[in-house]
Design an enzyme around this catalytic site. Sequence first.
Site, short mmCIF file in Angstrom:
data_model
loop_
_atom_site.label_atom_id
_atom_site.label_comp_id
_atom_site.label_asym_id
_atom_site.label_seq_id
_atom_site.Cartn_x
_atom_site.Cartn_y
_atom_site.Cartn_z
N LYS A 1 -12.47 -1.40 -1.55
CA LYS A 1 -13.37 -2.52 -1.27
C LYS A 1 -14.61 -2.11 -0.48
O LYS A 1 -15.55 -1.58 -1.06
CB LYS A 1 -12.60 -3.66 -0.59
CG LYS A 1 -11.49 -4.25 -1.48
CD LYS A 1 -10.88 -5.50 -0.92
CE LYS A 1 -9.72 -6.01 -1.76
NZ LYS A 1 -10.12 -6.58 -3.05
N TYR B 1 0.84 -6.92 -1.40
CA TYR B 1 0.33 -6.49 -2.71
C TYR B 1 -0.39 -5.16 -2.53
O TYR B 1 -1.33 -5.06 -1.74
CB TYR B 1 -0.63 -7.54 -3.27
CG TYR B 1 -1.22 -7.15 -4.61
CD1 TYR B 1 -0.43 -7.15 -5.76
CD2 TYR B 1 -2.55 -6.78 -4.73
CE1 TYR B 1 -0.95 -6.79 -6.99
CE2 TYR B 1 -3.09 -6.41 -5.96
CZ TYR B 1 -2.29 -6.42 -7.08
OH TYR B 1 -2.81 -6.05 -8.30
N ASP C 1 -1.86 0.18 4.22
CA ASP C 1 -2.73 -0.27 3.13
C ASP C 1 -3.87 -1.06 3.77
O ASP C 1 -3.73 -2.23 4.10
CB ASP C 1 -1.94 -1.13 2.14
CG ASP C 1 -2.81 -1.66 1.01
OD1 ASP C 1 -4.05 -1.52 1.08
OD2 ASP C 1 -2.25 -2.24 0.07
#
Length: 427
Positions: A267, A144, A239
């Site tokens: 994050k 994702y 990622d």
Amino acid sequence: MSADSSQQLFDKAARIIPGGVNSPVRAFGSVGGSPFIAEKGEGPWLHDVDGNRYVDYVMSWGPLILGHARKSVVEVVAETARRGMSFGAPTRNELDLAALVRERMPWIEKLRLVSSGTEACMTAARVARGATGRRIVVKFDGGYHGHSDGFLVKAGSGLATGNLPASAGVPEEITKVTASLPFNDIPVLEKTFADTGDDIAAVIVEPIAANMGVIPPAEGFLEKLRELTEKHGAVLIFDEVITGFRVAPGGAAELFGIKPDLVCLGKILGGGLPIGGVGGKAELMDNLAPVGSVYQAGTLSGNPLSTAAGIATLRELGDPGVYQHLEQYAEELTGAVAELASKHEQPIQINRKASLFTLFFSECEVTDFDSAQAADMKRYAEFFHSLLKQGVFVAPSGFEAWFVSTAHTRVQLELTTDAIETFVREL
């Protein structure tokens, strides 16, 4: 405590917010029931409006590596806010955060700050296409990389558990330039490059998959990615929105000793406030406007509050003891679960890398998206609600990672193992 209960507030929210939530997995769609409404966090604890307190392993889905409301972070955010919350002009914080990132990840020669991990991944793909003049971006099943159109192909996270198709509203023409391959399958990877390598602009990968549950890379998989992308002139994108600053000071690239061309961050980079970043080789990053012809912009990119929280967080993560604590906690907890599973003859697979881990209710080893999807998600839903009733909050989805913070101690470890033992014993 709120005058309204969680259920009352959620019912009200559902009337004016789609599904009652602003991110799908929060709705408890894959585990059933309605979500509690959070009121405050303290260290490893999360409190809801009904007066319940939970040991938190969601930790805002990863950013809160120092725990909720870390004093050093809260104070610098408050101090920064008093001077202004947004300027639309460059600030010193942007420079200081970029310098800290490059110090931890020297393969990031230049960094562009954005406002989310989705935006970071979208920008990385655009940079790769702009630099190579090619169209195809390769991703992996269950990976994702945010909700931009081009990545909603065989995606993980909420798309894996929310009873959603890849996504309505995404034109077929866009998904045609995204190729999704089985994670950890080196022969398929080699064949894809042999067949279409000269048309591939980039490969984007979570170096430790964490959106189909935690699945570490198979031996040689990342090395083969690096080899094939270099051979064919494609861009290798890591990622690291989840793994960045989580599994090592320099993220998964440091942990595995592989230097990607571009890295996507988010994050932890913002210490609990919204942020994203894409960085890497200067020759690639200089394709971005205003230097190059690849356009990207954002009103709140490099926001002073987010960058201040990120600086404070990364400075505290400079202590090597942080990562020792996180990994030891995760190792002890997963070790205890493995013993319980063996003792009570329950089919629980535990995937862990550094402090990231996931429990799968499965007879079979979980090494890719297909084997992750074969796990018993009905049993996971029972597990989730059992733990929640006992004061332990884990992801309301069996395809997510557990997140540990520096605030988690033996107190939370014992409460968690007791709760898991209660569930396993009653099966």
